[in-house]
Structures are given as C-alpha cells and as structure tokens.
Design an enzyme around this catalytic site. Structure first.
Site, PDB file in Angstrom:
ATOM      1  N   ARG A   1       0.890  -1.252   0.121  1.00 12.63           N
ATOM      2  CA  ARG A   1       0.115  -0.131  -0.241  1.00 12.63           C
ATOM      3  C   ARG A   1       0.740   1.157  -0.134  1.00 12.63           C
ATOM      4  O   ARG A   1       1.896   0.912   0.825  1.00 12.63           O
ATOM      5  CB  ARG A   1      -1.091   0.264   1.376  1.00 12.63           C
TER       6      ARG A   1
ATOM      7  N   ARG B   1      -0.436  -2.044  -6.976  1.00 12.79           N
ATOM      8  CA  ARG B   1      -1.517  -3.093  -6.064  1.00 12.79           C
ATOM      9  C   ARG B   1      -2.098  -4.003  -6.713  1.00 12.79           C
ATOM     10  O   ARG B   1      -2.520  -4.905  -6.880  1.00 12.79           O
ATOM     11  CB  ARG B   1      -1.895  -2.527  -4.363  1.00 12.79           C
TER      12      ARG B   1
END
Length: 360
Positions: free
Chosen positions: A182, A282
């Site tokens: 993240r 991601r």
C-alpha cells in the site's frame, strides 16, 4: 492574454511535481474540537487496544463529530451517547442524497462501533444504534493496468526531472508493483526494514500488523540506484539524517499525496490510456499474480488481507482468464472450435419445423 490564467510550471511539466512547499502562514492551526467523554474513551480504545491506523482513526473521529454536530443542531443533543434510536435513524436518513453509499456506510459503521463499545463497557444500558443498516454498495471492480501497460510504465524514464528524484520515483514504482504494498506502507518504510540481499521488506500494514513481502531483481536495481543518491538529497538541504527510505525535496519523509501526484504525472508522460493511483499498482500486482495461476491464499498473505473475500475481488478482473476457462470447459465453446456439424437431413428438417413432430 487578458482573462486567461497563467499556466503553472507543474501543469506544463507534470514530472516536476514535488511536495508542496511548507506552509508560510504564521497563524497556528485551529485546535481540534473537544470530544465528549464517551468519544474520548472510544478514541483511546481504538488507538491503544485496537491499534487502528492513524488514517482510520481520523476518519472515524470525523464521522462521529459530524454526527454529534448534526444531533446538536437538530435535536439540541449535547453528547452523542445521549441520542435516542429515533434521533440516530433521522441522522442516518439525512445522509441520503448527499454522500456516496461507501461514505454513508463508513459513517454509520463508525456510529455503530461507538455505541457497541459503550454498551459492552457498561457506559450504556441499551444500544440505540443496534439494528442500523448500511446502504447497499455497488461492487465495482478494481482499476488495474495490463501487463503491457505495466511494462510501459516501468520502462518510462523522465528526462527533465532531477536525476535524484527520477531515481527515487523509479524505485517507488518498482517497489509498489513488485511487492504489492500500500502507498501508506511504502512511505512509512525505514532503511532498517529493507533487506536487499534477501530481496524482502518488512512492512507495517493496517492495524499495525507486520508482514514480510518479497520483491524482484528489478526492484533491487532501482532501490540501489536511489540509495546511491539518497544522501545527496540530505546534504543539499542540510537536514539531519533520517531513517525514512523515501525522501521529499526538503529531505524529510515523503507523503502519500506526493506519491499519488507522481504516479498521475508518470502515467501521463508514459502515454497510458488511463492514469492509475499507487493503489492501482497494487491491484495490478494481485491481478497479474492470479492470472499467473498463483494460489489465492498465498496472494492473500502477500497482500496482508484479513479476509479471503477481499482478495477474491481480483479473480473477476481479468476477462482473458475467464474467456480462456470458458473456451476450455464449455461444451458449446468446444463445438465451435471443432469441425462444423453435418447438415440436417430433409426428414430432420421437417420434423423440427413448425407443425412437425416436435411441435407441442
């Protein structure tokens, strides 16, 4: 020309976007509103016992304060723990038409968690928020890049940017995609959390949970390139040494907002059809792993998801994989790929025609 605003240099050259300059306003920031005792107790519970992230804590507190303000203005309720079931439902109804379903669900969830905490710890005899329902949310698929788009982004090099900043940006993009971290995990990385020889990083995710994430050789090369010039950034600014892995132009820890601006500018300069956020890398990481037949449980562990259902979103994002499964398994798809069926005989055509033997 008169009536036209002057274009900023950051708009003409998006790769030169850096962190915003420090706030030169000498006036101090306003003090945060004073919370009621009930909210203050819940705040301590979330911070020290639940170990929620600072972003989640800030969002929950803002949601509770907004609710408390609405109750005070509408019903003259001085503290949220004094609200009745009817008043809370009136507040929830007032959110419709003003907020997205996801924002409404988060606000209602925050209020429910607050009253559940107060009820369990004996501060309230009855939970007035019990039974409050959150609105149904649209199940949107995550936005991601294809493998070709991802390679185009990774190979893009900005010629106009400061070489040190370009080395930093390349290392961040490589690590975001190679490790699937993240953006908050990325900017919070310290030098001690990186083990280049083992090609792993120790990141701290949601709820302050730590996990080990691997990354590839390309990320190692990019990180070495950044670490070779990182100290020059500190020397130019004359600031004290810091453990932060990624630095801004002032020599301090990079912010998540700066990474988002960098990603948007880099996507535009690379000529991609769409821009993606750091979280989009991601999504791409998870999608490409599952397309490569990685086990979904292992992907869940790499991403740091607490629930498997969160990881399962990525099983629906690649139509190529779904189409391949259909072509390989569905009988009609297999028939379409085989030799054409022989023509029907005259007797069979007559039998299947209207009024024939097959007509009910």
């Amino acid at each position: 020309q008169r009536g036209k605003t002057r274009q900023r240099s950051s708009d003409r050259h998006p790769d030169l976007v850096r962190d915003s300059p420090p706030n030169l306003d000498p006036s101090p920031p306003p003090d945060p509103p004073e919370d009621s005792p009930a909210v203050a107790r819940w705040h301590e519970h979330l911070k020290w016992e639940r170990n929620v992230s600072p972003h989640t804590l800030r969002a929950y507190l803002n949601d509770i304060r907004d609710c408390e303000l609405w109750l005070a203005e509408t019903y003259a309720v001085t503290s949220i723990d004094a609200a009745s079931r009817t008043q809370l439902r009136s507040w929830a109804a007032s959110l419709h038409g003003h907020l997205a379903a996801a924002s409404m669900a988060r606000k209602i969830a925050a209020v429910r968690q607050l009253f559940l905490f107060l009820r369990r710890h004996g501060h309230l005899a009855v939970d007035p928020a019990q039974g409050m329902r959150t609105p149904k949310q649209d199940q949107t698929l995550p936005r991601f890049l294809s493998v070709d788009e991802m390679l185009l982004l990774l190979r893009h090099v900005t010629a106009e940017a400061d070489p040190a900043l370009e080395a930093r940006n390349s290392a961040m993009v490589e690590l975001l995609y190679s490790a699937g971290v993240r953006v908050a995990e990325l900017v919070s990385l310290d030098l001690q959390q990186l083990e280049l020889d083992e090609r792993v990083a120790r990141v701290t995710g949601k709820g302050r949970k730590q996990r080990i994430v691997p990354f590839g050789d390309h990320a190692v090369t990019a990180l070495n390139g950044w670490l070779a010039v990182r100290d020059t950034v500190l020397a130019k600014r004359g600031v004290k040494p810091t453990d932060a892995l990624f630095l801004n132009w002032r020599g301090t820890r990079l912010s998540t907002r700066s990474v988002r601006r960098m990603m948007e500018a880099r996507c535009l300069r690379a000529g991609l059809r769409q821009t993606v956020s750091p979280h989009g890398l991601r999504h791409s990481y998870a999608t490409h792993l599952l397309d490569g037949k990685a086990d979904i449980r292992e992907v869940q562990e790499l991403l740091g998801h607490a629930r498997l259902s969160t990881t399962q979103r990525y099983t629906h994002t690649s139509f190529a994989g779904v189409a391949a499964a259909y072509d390989g398994a569905h009988p009609r798809a297999q028939l379409a790929a085989s030799a054409p069926a022989p023509p029907l005989s005259d007797l069979e055509v007559a039998r299947r025609s209207p009024g024939g033997e097959d007509t009910p």
